[in-house]
Write an enzyme that holds these catalytic residues in place. Structure first.
Site, short mmCIF file in Angstrom:
data_model
loop_
_atom_site.label_atom_id
_atom_site.label_comp_id
_atom_site.label_asym_id
_atom_site.label_seq_id
_atom_site.Cartn_x
_atom_site.Cartn_y
_atom_site.Cartn_z
NE ARG A 10 -0.62 0.00 4.97
CZ ARG A 10 -0.95 0.68 6.06
NH1 ARG A 10 -1.91 1.56 6.02
NH2 ARG A 10 -0.32 0.46 7.20
CD GLU A 59 -16.35 3.00 0.44
OE1 GLU A 59 -15.55 3.15 1.38
OE2 GLU A 59 -17.60 3.02 0.59
CG PHE A 84 -15.03 -0.54 2.16
CD1 PHE A 84 -15.96 -1.36 2.78
CD2 PHE A 84 -14.06 0.06 2.95
CE1 PHE A 84 -15.94 -1.56 4.16
CE2 PHE A 84 -14.02 -0.13 4.32
CZ PHE A 84 -14.96 -0.95 4.93
CG HIS A 110 -6.06 -1.78 4.59
ND1 HIS A 110 -5.44 -0.79 3.86
CD2 HIS A 110 -5.79 -1.52 5.90
CE1 HIS A 110 -4.81 0.03 4.68
NE2 HIS A 110 -5.00 -0.38 5.91
CG ASP A 118 -8.86 -3.24 10.58
OD1 ASP A 118 -8.63 -2.80 11.71
OD2 ASP A 118 -8.50 -2.64 9.55
NE ARG A 168 -3.36 -2.59 9.28
CZ ARG A 168 -4.11 -2.81 10.35
NH1 ARG A 168 -4.94 -3.84 10.38
NH2 ARG A 168 -4.04 -2.02 11.39
#
Length: 313
Positions: A10, A59, A84, A110, A118, A168
């Protein structure tokens, strides 16, 4: 021996966008869904604020904005978490980008189990399957910093929709600057004769380590990096399968609809070969430290060694 760097792809995404603009990519615009700090598009935003659009936590709308911008001759990179970008906005990606085959790039960060704490709601292990199903969509999952930055630049140069998946978790940088990424082309990292281990994303570094451990056990594994899941490098995959006679696929994604399934579909038609898929086995993840979760789900060098040994006996 030079120290091996660990960089999250990322981070590579944000840096590549900034580099592209500095190199004269005047049509580049970057969109984000209020996650620029996490997706690292903030790196681009800081340098080129007038070419960065925060679309908010919306999104589906962001994807449609990107579609509209592309019809004006711009090259938009729409950025968000994979859950998303691929999940929440799937209908808009399909109908507003895929169906008219617009020149939009989706930067999805991610992804996979390694999102860690998460938890299941954010651990997208279905994005390869979703994006592969859209006609004409290119799907790329780079393995390290060097490949990720080159993939972003290749996506910009490519005319058509591209889905780019970034992680990530910081991963080892094993490519040197002489490496050349090309959409649709895989890479033989290590030649072997007993079994082919085909991996992508952060699983490539694990496959490399697994190959070393297998060698100590007298098993000569061929290690292949397939960053472009669609279009798949059919020639390389088929040649390796013919050479070794057995294939193991490794991905941080569900075994349903991802790299393993793409390889199985190809080989069943072109070169019937026994295949063992390593991935997330039709289950949701859960919250926990990324590296512990990867180990628990068998997505580690040790897990690859264990499965491969059992498979080739």
């Amino acid at each position: 021996m030079a120290e091996i760097k660990n960089i999250a792809t990322r981070e590579s995404y944000g840096n590549a966008l900034k580099e592209l603009a500095a190199e004269g990519a005047d049509k580049l615009v970057v969109l984000d869904a209020d996650l620029s700090a996490a997706t690292k598009t903030g790196i681009f935003k800081k340098a080129y604020p007038e070419r960065h659009i925060n679309c908010g936590i919306a999104e589906a709308n962001m994807v449609c904005v990107a579609a509209g911008l592309s019809t004006m001759g711009l090259v938009p990179f729409a950025s968000s978490f994979a859950m998303f970008a691929a999940g929440r906005a799937f209908e808009q990606v399909r109908n507003s980008i895929g169906y008219p085959h617009l020149n939009v790039k989706i930067g999805a960060t991610h992804a996979g189990i390694s999102v860690g704490e998460d938890g299941a709601s954010h651990q997208c292990c279905e994005d390869f399957a979703l994006m592969r199903s859209i006609p004409g969509m290119v799907v790329i999952c780079p393995a390290d910093d060097v490949e990720a930055k080159q993939a972003v630049k290749a996506a910009y140069a490519y005319e058509g929709p591209v889905y780019l998946r970034f992680g990530r978790l910081a991963v080892p940088v094993f490519h040197d600057e002489s490496y050349k990424f090309e959409i649709g082309k895989g890479e033989v990292i290590k030649e072997g004769k007993d079994v082919s281990i085909i991996a992508n994303g952060l699983m490539v570094a694990e496959a490399i380590e697994a190959g070393k451990a297998l060698a100590e056990k007298g098993i000569d594994a061929e290690i292949i990096n397939i960053a472009t899941i669609k279009p798949l490098d059919e020639e390389l995959v088929t040649a390796s399968a013919k050479k070794t006679g057995k294939v193991v696929t490794v991905e941080e994604h569900s075994i349903i609809g991802g790299l393993g399934e793409a390889v199985c579909s190809l080989l069943s038609e072109k070169c019937p070969t026994p295949v063992k898929r390593i991935g997330v086995n039709d289950e949701f993840g859960h919250s926990g430290p990324a590296k512990d979760l990867l180990k628990q789900f068998g997505l580690s060098a040790d897990g690859i060694v264990k499965v491969t040994e059992e498979f080739i006996k």
